[in-house]
Design a protein around this motif. Structure first.
Motif, PDB file in Angstrom:
ATOM      1  N   GLY A 102       0.800  -1.215   0.000  1.00  0.00           N
ATOM      2  CA  GLY A 102       0.000   0.000   0.000  1.00  0.00           C
ATOM      3  C   GLY A 102       0.833   1.265   0.000  1.00  0.00           C
ATOM      4  O   GLY A 102       0.407   2.309   0.498  1.00  0.00           O
ATOM      5  N   GLY A 103       2.038   1.188  -0.572  1.00  0.00           N
ATOM      6  CA  GLY A 103       2.912   2.360  -0.608  1.00  0.00           C
ATOM      7  C   GLY A 103       3.836   2.482   0.592  1.00  0.00           C
ATOM      8  O   GLY A 103       4.718   3.326   0.604  1.00  0.00           O
ATOM      9  N   PHE A 104       3.643   1.645   1.625  1.00  0.00           N
ATOM     10  CA  PHE A 104       4.486   1.687   2.815  1.00  0.00           C
ATOM     11  C   PHE A 104       5.655   0.710   2.681  1.00  0.00           C
ATOM     12  O   PHE A 104       5.464  -0.443   2.286  1.00  0.00           O
ATOM     13  N   ASP A 105       6.842   1.160   3.047  1.00  0.00           N
ATOM     14  CA  ASP A 105       7.995   0.278   3.136  1.00  0.00           C
ATOM     15  C   ASP A 105       7.871  -0.489   4.451  1.00  0.00           C
ATOM     16  O   ASP A 105       8.066   0.068   5.533  1.00  0.00           O
ATOM     17  N   VAL A 106       7.533  -1.780   4.361  1.00  0.00           N
ATOM     18  CA  VAL A 106       7.293  -2.573   5.573  1.00  0.00           C
ATOM     19  C   VAL A 106       8.507  -3.431   5.944  1.00  0.00           C
ATOM     20  O   VAL A 106       8.457  -4.197   6.906  1.00  0.00           O
ATOM     21  N   SER A 107       9.594  -3.299   5.190  1.00  0.00           N
ATOM     22  CA  SER A 107      10.742  -4.198   5.344  1.00  0.00           C
ATOM     23  C   SER A 107      11.334  -4.182   6.746  1.00  0.00           C
ATOM     24  O   SER A 107      11.800  -5.206   7.243  1.00  0.00           O
TER      25      SER A 107
END
Length: 235
Positions: A74-79
């Motif tokens: 959703g456009g978020f860098d979740v790494s």
């Protein structure tokens, strides 16, 4: 943190994703995956046993972290988000459908669909309203007060799909969603998933070993030995 406006048109993006399992001899389950799933896509992932399909699904579902690379949901860098934030991302952005349904046996169909809404903090009449709407969307509102043992495999999977839809996710991950079903029920579940994709606009990523089912999706990602071997557009 947002990864930039252009990423928001994608449900999930993987950039250079590797997954290494330790030991005396490190094992690379994923060796550098680059994959983009746009909002509204219906994608299947196929490959032989041990190819990395399950690892890829777990990373896309924020159930596991990559050893290297970045994952955007959703456009978020979740790494590199902490576990508490990952739980939030899973509940807000991702719906899960599993081969074994993963329904709670002591709860009714309606109560099973309510579970992720309860986690989100929605309660009372609003939670029940949303859950009933989700059951109606998959055509089994009349079975709302039945428990899983009283439902067929196909009906249980419809409950699972309703549960995935209840939180209005950005995309749905379906792990062998027809694996426990006969051919007739499998076809019905695939038609339902196509409807969820086409009419509700939900992105779907489906892992399957069944090429006939894979060909009912818009794009087939062939994975082998931890790498994308080819991408097949279905016409």
């Amino acid at each position: 943190m947002r990864g930039g406006g252009q990423l928001e048109e994608y449900a999930v993006v993987l950039k250079g994703v590797k997954k290494v399992y330790g030991g005396a001899v490190p094992t690379y389950a994923l060796k550098g995956i680059n994959l983009e799933v746009k909002v509204g896509d219906f994608v299947s992932i196929v490959g032989p046993s041990g190819s990395g399909k399950s690892t890829l699904l777990n990373i896309m579902g924020v159930l596991d972290r990559p050893s290297e690379g970045k994952v955007f949901v959703g456009g978020f860098d979740v790494s590199a988000l902490p576990d508490s934030k990952l739980s939030y991302i899973r509940n807000r952005y991702i719906g899960f459908v599993f081969q074994s349904y993963n329904l709670v046996s002591r709860l009714t169909a309606l109560q099973n669909v309510e579970l992720p809404l309860m986690v989100r903090g929605i309660s009372g009449s609003k939670m029940r309203e949303i859950a009933m709407e989700s059951l109606e969307a998959v055509g089994i509102a009349d079975l709302a007060f039945k428990k899983p043992y009283a439902l067929s495999g196909g009906q249980q999977q419809r409950v699972a799909i309703a549960r995935a839809l209840a939180t209005d996710p950005r995309f749905i991950l379906a792990d062998e969603p027809t694996g426990n079903l006969d051919s007739v029920s499998s076809a019905m579940i695939m038609e339902l998933l196509k409807k969820v994709n086409a009419e509700m606009g939900k992105s779907i990523v489906m892992v399957t070993h069944n090429m006939e089912l894979a060909k009912m999706t818009a794009r087939i990602i062939h994975i082998r030995d931890g790498l994308i071997e080819k991408v097949e557009e279905v016409t």
